[in-house]
Design a protein around this motif. Sequence first.
Motif, short mmCIF file in Angstrom:
data_model
loop_
_atom_site.label_atom_id
_atom_site.label_comp_id
_atom_site.label_asym_id
_atom_site.label_seq_id
_atom_site.Cartn_x
_atom_site.Cartn_y
_atom_site.Cartn_z
N CYS A 156 -10.60 -2.70 -1.34
CA CYS A 156 -11.78 -2.06 -0.75
C CYS A 156 -11.55 -1.78 0.73
O CYS A 156 -11.92 -0.74 1.26
CB CYS A 156 -13.02 -2.93 -0.92
SG CYS A 156 -13.61 -2.96 -2.60
N LEU A 161 0.81 -1.22 0.00
CA LEU A 161 0.00 0.00 0.00
C LEU A 161 0.84 1.26 0.00
O LEU A 161 0.39 2.31 -0.46
CB LEU A 161 -0.94 0.01 1.20
CG LEU A 161 -2.21 -0.81 1.07
CD1 LEU A 161 -3.06 -0.65 2.30
CD2 LEU A 161 -3.00 -0.42 -0.18
N ILE A 208 -9.66 -1.37 -7.99
CA ILE A 208 -10.91 -2.00 -7.56
C ILE A 208 -11.76 -2.39 -8.77
O ILE A 208 -12.29 -3.49 -8.84
CB ILE A 208 -11.70 -1.07 -6.60
CG1 ILE A 208 -10.95 -0.95 -5.27
CG2 ILE A 208 -13.11 -1.58 -6.37
CD1 ILE A 208 -11.47 0.12 -4.35
N LEU A 209 -11.84 -1.47 -9.73
CA LEU A 209 -12.63 -1.77 -10.93
C LEU A 209 -12.05 -2.96 -11.69
O LEU A 209 -12.78 -3.84 -12.14
CB LEU A 209 -12.67 -0.54 -11.85
CG LEU A 209 -13.65 0.55 -11.44
CD1 LEU A 209 -13.48 1.76 -12.36
CD2 LEU A 209 -15.08 0.04 -11.51
N ALA A 253 -8.72 -1.27 2.08
CA ALA A 253 -7.75 -0.18 2.18
C ALA A 253 -8.44 1.17 2.08
O ALA A 253 -8.17 2.08 2.86
CB ALA A 253 -6.69 -0.32 1.09
N VAL A 254 -9.35 1.31 1.10
CA VAL A 254 -10.08 2.57 0.97
C VAL A 254 -10.94 2.80 2.21
O VAL A 254 -10.97 3.90 2.78
CB VAL A 254 -10.98 2.57 -0.30
CG1 VAL A 254 -11.81 3.84 -0.36
CG2 VAL A 254 -10.14 2.43 -1.54
N VAL A 314 1.14 2.53 -3.45
CA VAL A 314 -0.08 2.76 -4.23
C VAL A 314 -0.67 4.10 -3.84
O VAL A 314 -0.88 4.37 -2.66
CB VAL A 314 -1.10 1.63 -3.96
CG1 VAL A 314 -2.41 1.91 -4.69
CG2 VAL A 314 -0.54 0.29 -4.39
N MET A 315 -0.90 4.95 -4.83
CA MET A 315 -1.54 6.23 -4.56
C MET A 315 -3.03 5.98 -4.32
O MET A 315 -3.60 5.10 -4.96
CB MET A 315 -1.40 7.17 -5.77
CG MET A 315 0.03 7.41 -6.19
SD MET A 315 0.96 8.11 -4.83
CE MET A 315 0.82 9.82 -5.23
N PRO A 316 -3.63 6.79 -3.44
CA PRO A 316 -5.06 6.59 -3.19
C PRO A 316 -5.88 6.59 -4.48
O PRO A 316 -6.82 5.83 -4.64
CB PRO A 316 -5.44 7.78 -2.31
CG PRO A 316 -4.17 8.20 -1.66
CD PRO A 316 -3.06 7.84 -2.60
N GLN A 317 -5.47 7.46 -5.44
CA GLN A 317 -6.27 7.53 -6.67
C GLN A 317 -6.17 6.27 -7.52
O GLN A 317 -7.01 6.00 -8.35
CB GLN A 317 -5.87 8.71 -7.56
CG GLN A 317 -5.61 10.02 -6.86
CD GLN A 317 -4.15 10.15 -6.52
OE1 GLN A 317 -3.63 9.44 -5.67
NE2 GLN A 317 -3.46 11.07 -7.18
N GLU A 318 -5.07 5.55 -7.32
CA GLU A 318 -4.91 4.32 -8.10
C GLU A 318 -5.88 3.24 -7.65
O GLU A 318 -6.21 2.32 -8.40
CB GLU A 318 -3.48 3.78 -7.96
CG GLU A 318 -2.49 4.42 -8.90
CD GLU A 318 -1.08 3.94 -8.62
OE1 GLU A 318 -0.42 3.54 -9.58
OE2 GLU A 318 -0.65 3.93 -7.46
N LEU A 319 -6.31 3.38 -6.39
CA LEU A 319 -7.14 2.32 -5.82
C LEU A 319 -8.44 2.11 -6.59
O LEU A 319 -8.90 0.99 -6.74
CB LEU A 319 -7.44 2.62 -4.35
CG LEU A 319 -6.27 2.37 -3.40
CD1 LEU A 319 -6.56 2.93 -2.02
CD2 LEU A 319 -5.99 0.87 -3.29
N THR A 320 -9.01 3.19 -7.09
CA THR A 320 -10.29 3.02 -7.80
C THR A 320 -10.11 2.20 -9.08
O THR A 320 -10.90 1.31 -9.39
CB THR A 320 -10.98 4.36 -8.08
OG1 THR A 320 -12.26 4.11 -8.62
CG2 THR A 320 -10.19 5.24 -9.02
N GLU A 321 -9.00 2.45 -9.81
CA GLU A 321 -8.70 1.65 -11.01
C GLU A 321 -8.52 0.18 -10.63
O GLU A 321 -8.98 -0.72 -11.32
CB GLU A 321 -7.37 2.08 -11.65
CG GLU A 321 -7.29 3.46 -12.17
CD GLU A 321 -5.90 3.68 -12.77
OE1 GLU A 321 -5.70 3.31 -13.92
OE2 GLU A 321 -5.01 4.22 -12.06
#
Lengths: 275, 182
Positions: B135, B107, B119-120, B137-138, B110-117
Amino acid sequence: MGKRQLQSVVEHMRKRLRSAKRICSCTSPPQPSRSSFSWYEEDVWTEIAKFLDGRSLIKLAVTSKWFQRVIMDDSIWKFVCLRDLQIPAPPQHVDFKWFNLYTSAFDWMRIGAFLLDSSVFLTEKLSPPPKIPNEDTVEKMLQSSGCCVLDNVKSGIWIADLQLVRCPVCELNTCDGTMQTLDARHIELFLYDGYQKGSWEYQLIGSHDVKERVAGASGAIFDVKNLKDISSCAVFNLNSWVGKINDLHPKAMITLHAVAVNTNLQENDGKENSK
Amino acid sequence: MSNQSESPNPTSSSNKITLKTSDNEVFEVEEAVAMKFCTVKQYFDDENNNNVTSGTSTTLIPLPNVESHPLAILITYCKKHLEIKANNADNKKEMEIDMEHYEREFLKNVMPQELTELILAANYLNFKEALDFFCRAVASAIQNKSVEYVRKFFGLESDFKPGEEEKLREEFAWSFEGVDED
């Protein structure tokens, strides 16, 4: 289905209200989103919501209209409600929104939730094997053996709380209550109009006083159909959950189809146990 | 090949599967890794069933909903996941400790913004362990944080009309007690 053992009711309730801290946390400072993609993906949030407690979900919903719409979707609250009650989805339809059930379910001294789908067996004895009395009325059953069977019980999710109630003798405002009560209600109870308006009539089904000296006060509720289940039998394994003799804190045990409480009593204390 | 069972150990499997992302990048991955992506496994099994008679086996699998960036990260995560599992096959506790350690380190990169990519992509690939991990992590980043913190974290602005937000806060007052410090 593992048994769920509660060391201390109060401690447990606190733990449940705060969802467990997970293994990792993103402590990096907040950064603005990149413009090439967005967080506005419903599927992502349906998944993330599964790991957020109710209060965090509400705060997320208050950030913007988009989040309000996505997070207040009742399917999320159904998941969260069942997750926090640690119970599988019941087959019965519920009459209310899961969000309302959630908010009405989480502000008591919580023991947990269990499922009922047949008659119910109430008892003050926790020694195995459970004996179902054969008297013909509930009142007689209670008087003779301190236990009874109730038919006509609403099936579905039931919530069990341990409550402190002021004793009827002294009504001091400074007293939080000294009488412990095992309180069980159907999860939908508080939302019914009749309950809210106070227009329902209630009936005392009976009482059972224990006159002799006892080491502890206990009470249990079982789903009759599942009385012989392994999970229900865990209630009778007293060593696994009842406190040591000097431990006077109330203890509780909840399984998928049963709930029980026990409080050890100091010597010379009388015991009053009414149902 | 169609009867080959899934191997939990990536080193024991020499078969490669080729994945093609939406931005036309091609990844060659070990079969054991690819089989953790249930969507890929499904496609692979179907292909094999169809090809039994002809004897051919095409293992180029198109992933029209996944970009190369998140896929590369998922493959790394998956490889490590399998490796830790194989190294601690008979000690679940050790495995969990190793996994926790790895995920914590993971983690940090990993940038927070990368997490959405991620997760998808994990959601599309139906890679359950990774999906839960990201999920979580967010969720733990915003668990019991203030509304303002959450907005800042995701780069959001409030679009409520004046008074609307206050009304919501009033209605849900129970969830605004005891907020963690930012």
